[in-house]
Design an enzyme around this catalytic site. Structure first.
Site, PDB file in Angstrom:
ATOM      1  N   ALA A  35      -0.372  -3.893   2.153  1.00 17.13           N
ATOM      2  CA  ALA A  35       0.570  -4.847   1.135  1.00 17.13           C
ATOM      3  C   ALA A  35      -0.406  -5.861   0.216  1.00 17.13           C
ATOM      4  CB  ALA A  35       1.268  -5.941   2.297  1.00 17.13           C
ATOM      5  N   LYS A  36       0.297  -6.406  -0.764  1.00 18.49           N
ATOM      6  CA  LYS A  36      -0.636  -7.372  -1.313  1.00 18.49           C
ATOM      7  C   LYS A  36       0.303  -8.761  -1.343  1.00 18.49           C
ATOM      8  CE  LYS A  36      -2.528  -4.518  -4.950  1.00 18.49           C
ATOM      9  NZ  LYS A  36      -2.287  -4.338  -6.311  1.00 18.49           N
ATOM     10  N   GLY A  37      -0.235  -9.786  -1.644  1.00 20.68           N
ATOM     11  CA  GLY A  37       0.613 -11.088  -1.634  1.00 20.68           C
ATOM     12  C   GLY A  37       1.678 -10.998  -2.833  1.00 20.68           C
ATOM     13  N   VAL A  38       2.583 -11.712  -2.641  1.00 23.79           N
ATOM     14  CA  VAL A  38       3.774 -11.837  -3.718  1.00 23.79           C
ATOM     15  C   VAL A  38       4.382 -13.083  -3.687  1.00 23.79           C
ATOM     16  CG1 VAL A  38       5.602 -10.612  -2.136  1.00 23.79           C
ATOM     17  CG2 VAL A  38       5.660 -10.650  -4.700  1.00 23.79           C
ATOM     18  N   GLU A  92       3.542 -16.170  -6.338  1.00 21.46           N
ATOM     19  CA  GLU A  92       3.522 -16.898  -7.812  1.00 21.46           C
ATOM     20  C   GLU A  92       3.037 -15.611  -8.967  1.00 21.46           C
ATOM     21  OE1 GLU A  92       2.442 -18.020  -4.932  1.00 21.46           O
ATOM     22  OE2 GLU A  92       3.167 -20.132  -4.672  1.00 21.46           O
TER      23      GLU A  92
END
Lengths: 181, 162
Positions: B109-112, B114
């Site tokens: 996963a990546k950050g989500v 902003e």
């Protein structure tokens, strides 16, 4: 102990705290209570500080954000702008009194399943504003939901899932009432 | 590029602006779509919520939120004068996830959060250009700016439609 009232600036005004307390009876979440508090205190302060009902949130403390919304006689009010002393004999519902008999109110379960809660700060106020709507309108349109919730700011969710949750709760409540017939 | 996140934003359909106030009106039947690469989508409902939240924050950032400072002091330190989007400013949104696998992130996963905000103000600026024909190049695109730009356009070409 009684202290003499001094003539001075407002911040310096000392009054007999015991005599000045306001005593009223009112019903909070179905429980009849007799409370005593200083007449200058707001309903939000009495709920949060005296009664430990911390579901209603203090967001702006100025009637702008709606996080402190509670129901007084089934209508939404901003607890931060309501003087507690004005509520003699009134019936008040906070988010703590919404779930009954160990089961969530349809609004609460819809908010959960639709993902309408992110940080949760606005959620108690939104749910109570929505309850006031659903109490008087069992099948609201999206526009009616928006109109009812316009006083509650939410920074996280983008409102879409909140609207969906309120519409879903309306369906759940209708199914409940037709199922009981 | 592993870090590319915003795949694309459509712009919300702005039907037009109120003649008197200059306020932009969102179309009620066309969705604002946002497409993002957030790596592996672990909790779809929460991920959608993050994108939708960012889009509405983008409505604030693009159209209304303006912190005014006078001599170093904030002039509008409240929600009455620093306008946040309310539920009335919401327009129907949709999310498209372009899944990928980020080897650095947890479970791919990546950050989500902003990142989805970044593309929203330009999308709104385009929407207003398409609806009104005026191009506003500073944020927030307030009704006052839209009205002023429409007036200026009318003066330049008095016969043309404003």
């Amino acid at each position: 102990m009684a202290r003499r009232k001094r003539r001075a600036g407002h911040s310096d005004l000392v009054v007999d705290e015991k005599k000045a307390l306001h005593r009223i009876r009112l019903t909070i979440n179905g429980e009849e209570l007799e409370l005593a508090f200083s007449p200058r205190r707001t309903l939000l302060e009495v709920l949060r500080d005296d009664l430990d009902l911390i579901g209603a949130k203090e967001g702006c403390d100025g009637g702008e954000c709606g996080a402190c919304t509670v129901l007084i006689e089934d209508r939404p009010y901003l607890a931060c702008l309501t003087l507690a002393a004005t509520l003699r004999g009134k019936r008040i519902l906070t988010i703590e009194g919404l779930a009954g008999n160990g089961s969530l109110h349809p609004l609460q379960s819809a908010f959960l399943t639709k993902g309408a809660v992110q940080c949760g700060y606005c959620t108690p106020g939104l749910i109570l504003s929505a309850k006031a709507l659903l109490d008087r309108n069992v099948a609201p349109t999206e526009e009616e939901v928006k109109k009812a919730l316009v006083g509650n700011l939410c920074r996280c969710t983008g409102y879409q899932k909140i609207i969906d949750a309120v519409l879903e709760a309306a369906r759940l409540l209708q199914a409940e009432s037709t199922g009981n017939r | 590029m592993a870090d590319l996140r915003v795949v694309g934003h459509s712009h919300p359909r702005v039907d037009g602006v109120e003649k008197v106030t200059g306020a932009a009106r969102f179309s009620t039947d066309i969705k604002w779509m946002a497409s993002h690469d957030i790596g592996k989508v672990i909790n779809p409902i929460a991920a959608e919520g993050q994108i939708e939240g960012a889009l509405v924050q983008g409505v604030g950032y693009g159209l209304m939120e303006d912190m005014i400072r006078v001599d170093g002091r904030t002039f509008n330190p409240n929600f009455l004068n620093y306008r946040l989007p309310t539920v009335q400013d919401h327009c129907r949104m949709g999310t498209i996830f372009v899944e990928s696998n980020d080897p650095v992130g947890p479970y791919g996963a990546k950050g989500v959060a902003e990142p989805a905000l970044v593309a929203s103000a330009p999308a709104l600026a385009n929407a207003i250009y398409h609806a009104t024909g005026v191009r506003i190049t500073s944020l927030p695109i307030t009704p006052q700016k839209i009205l002023a730009a429409l007036d200026a356009k009318e003066k330049r070409s008095p016969d043309g439609e404003a």
